[in-house]
Design an enzyme around this catalytic site. Structure first.
Site, PDB file in Angstrom:
ATOM      1  N   ALA A   1     134.637 -15.624 -32.364  1.00  0.00           N
ATOM      2  CA  ALA A   1     135.134 -16.622 -31.419  1.00  0.00           C
ATOM      3  C   ALA A   1     134.055 -17.657 -31.135  1.00  0.00           C
ATOM      4  O   ALA A   1     132.857 -17.371 -31.228  1.00  0.00           O
ATOM      5  CB  ALA A   1     135.563 -15.946 -30.117  1.00  0.00           C
ATOM      6  N   ILE A   2     134.503 -18.853 -30.783  1.00  0.00           N
ATOM      7  CA  ILE A   2     133.592 -19.938 -30.434  1.00  0.00           C
ATOM      8  C   ILE A   2     134.079 -20.564 -29.132  1.00  0.00           C
ATOM      9  O   ILE A   2     135.265 -20.866 -28.976  1.00  0.00           O
ATOM     10  CB  ILE A   2     133.546 -21.012 -31.536  1.00  0.00           C
ATOM     11  CG1 ILE A   2     132.939 -20.428 -32.815  1.00  0.00           C
ATOM     12  CG2 ILE A   2     132.744 -22.233 -31.080  1.00  0.00           C
ATOM     13  CD1 ILE A   2     132.990 -21.375 -33.997  1.00  0.00           C
TER      14      ILE A   2
ATOM     15  N   CYS B   1     142.078 -15.687 -26.887  1.00  0.00           N
ATOM     16  CA  CYS B   1     142.025 -17.114 -27.219  1.00  0.00           C
ATOM     17  C   CYS B   1     143.397 -17.766 -27.168  1.00  0.00           C
ATOM     18  O   CYS B   1     143.610 -18.828 -27.773  1.00  0.00           O
ATOM     19  CB  CYS B   1     141.372 -17.326 -28.581  1.00  0.00           C
ATOM     20  SG  CYS B   1     139.719 -16.624 -28.694  1.00  0.00           S
TER      21      CYS B   1
ATOM     22  N   GLY C   1     128.465 -20.462 -26.890  1.00  0.00           N
ATOM     23  CA  GLY C   1     128.248 -20.442 -28.338  1.00  0.00           C
ATOM     24  C   GLY C   1     129.256 -19.602 -29.077  1.00  0.00           C
ATOM     25  O   GLY C   1     130.456 -19.904 -29.061  1.00  0.00           O
TER      26      GLY C   1
ATOM     27  N   GLY D   1     138.194 -23.272 -23.926  1.00  0.00           N
ATOM     28  CA  GLY D   1     138.946 -22.161 -24.488  1.00  0.00           C
ATOM     29  C   GLY D   1     139.669 -21.351 -23.433  1.00  0.00           C
ATOM     30  O   GLY D   1     139.802 -21.759 -22.270  1.00  0.00           O
TER      31      GLY D   1
END
Length: 293
Positions: A203-204, A234, A216, A130
């Site tokens: 968010a991930i 992001c 995570g 990310g």
């Protein structure tokens, strides 16, 4: 992506009452959407999506830890690395660690320098996938350390199951979270703000090391959304996409209440958990003595 500040919203818009509807059995509807088990539809734009990662037969439960106070980011990274090595070696159990950080920005492996608009807070290289994201008080971070080699070596399914975990947690609060084909994380529609407006509420970002997962999710509960102004969150810069929180949506919840929902929904997707383990502070000497409970 445009950050929002709860303080700018009328007081009446910040109040809500949860209906307390009884939970229904989860299942698939005739239109192909998946029922979360609540009176909301879980929307997926991925036709072949599969969720759920049951533990391997004979595996022990996942250790479940909740930190009190704000955990320094460097300490969290060190603990994750140490624990992931132990899981890969078979000497440590899987772990879910719920915590909050002091205000900071993290840069994933795809982060671009131009996406850091103003370094208002410390910036850390996270090592996860990310781009830039924000962590701070009022946000529930969940670090998920699972052994995919024993469960199922399917990274795409793991990420989809993390999304599902968040979506089901939100559904319990009568908030409809959705996944998107072209944007990772969980989103909510904001039609009252204009056509096509959507805000990211969670968010991930993950990293896989020897088939053990690190990092995570981060769910915005009641954080200062103006802190997102220092980055392009992001990497999503289109004005119609913003960030939000449960408080911004008018849902008042404590972190403890969110933790209880996360625990319940996690077990449905990943299997049993165990909160009876001894404290793990000794893994990292710099971790505050009361950091894990």
């Amino acid at each position: 992506m445009r950050p929002r500040n709860l303080a700018s919203r009328p007081a009446a818009a910040r109040r809500t009452t949860l209906s307390g509807h009884p939970r229904r059995a989860a299942g698939t509807r005739r239109d192909g959407s998946t029922s979360s088990g609540y009176n909301h539809v879980v929307v997926s734009t991925r036709d072949d999506l599969k969720v759920g990662l049951d533990p391997a037969p004979g595996s022990g439960p996942v250790e479940w830890r909740i930190s009190q106070g704000l955990v320094p980011y460097e300490a969290a990274l060190a603990l994750m690395e140490a624990r992931a090595n132990g899981i890969a070696a078979g000497s440590a159990s899987e772990l879910v660690w719920l915590l909050a950080h002091p205000p900071l920005y993290t840069a994933g492996t795809s982060a671009k320098p131009g996406q850091l608009i103003e370094a208002r807070f410390p910036v850390y290289s996270a090592g996860r996938g990310g781009q830039f994201t924000y962590h701070g008080p009022g946000q529930r971070v969940a670090y998920v350390l699972l052994d995919l080699k024993r469960r199922r070596p399917d990274v795409r399914r793991f990420v989809a199951t993390l999304e599902e975990w968040i979506i089901r947690t939100l559904a319990a609060l009568e908030v409809t979270g959705e996944r998107r084909e072209d944007r990772i994380g969980v989103w909510v529609r904001r039609p009252h703000e204009g056509a096509g407006r959507e805000d990211k509420i969670a968010a991930i970002g993950v990293r896989i090391k020897r088939w053990v997962t690190l990092h995570g999710i981060a769910l915005n509960v009641d954080c200062d959304l103006s802190h997102y102004a220092g980055i392009v969150p992001c990497g999503v810069s289109e004005p119609r996409y913003g960030v939000t929180s449960l408080a911004d949506l008018g849902v008042a919840m404590t972190l403890a209440e969110i933790d209880a929902l996360l625990q319940r929904e996690f077990a449905q997707l990943f299997g049993p958990i165990d909160r009876s383990h001894a404290a793990a502070e000794s893994l990292i000497p710099s971790l505050p003595a009361n950091a894990l409970s």
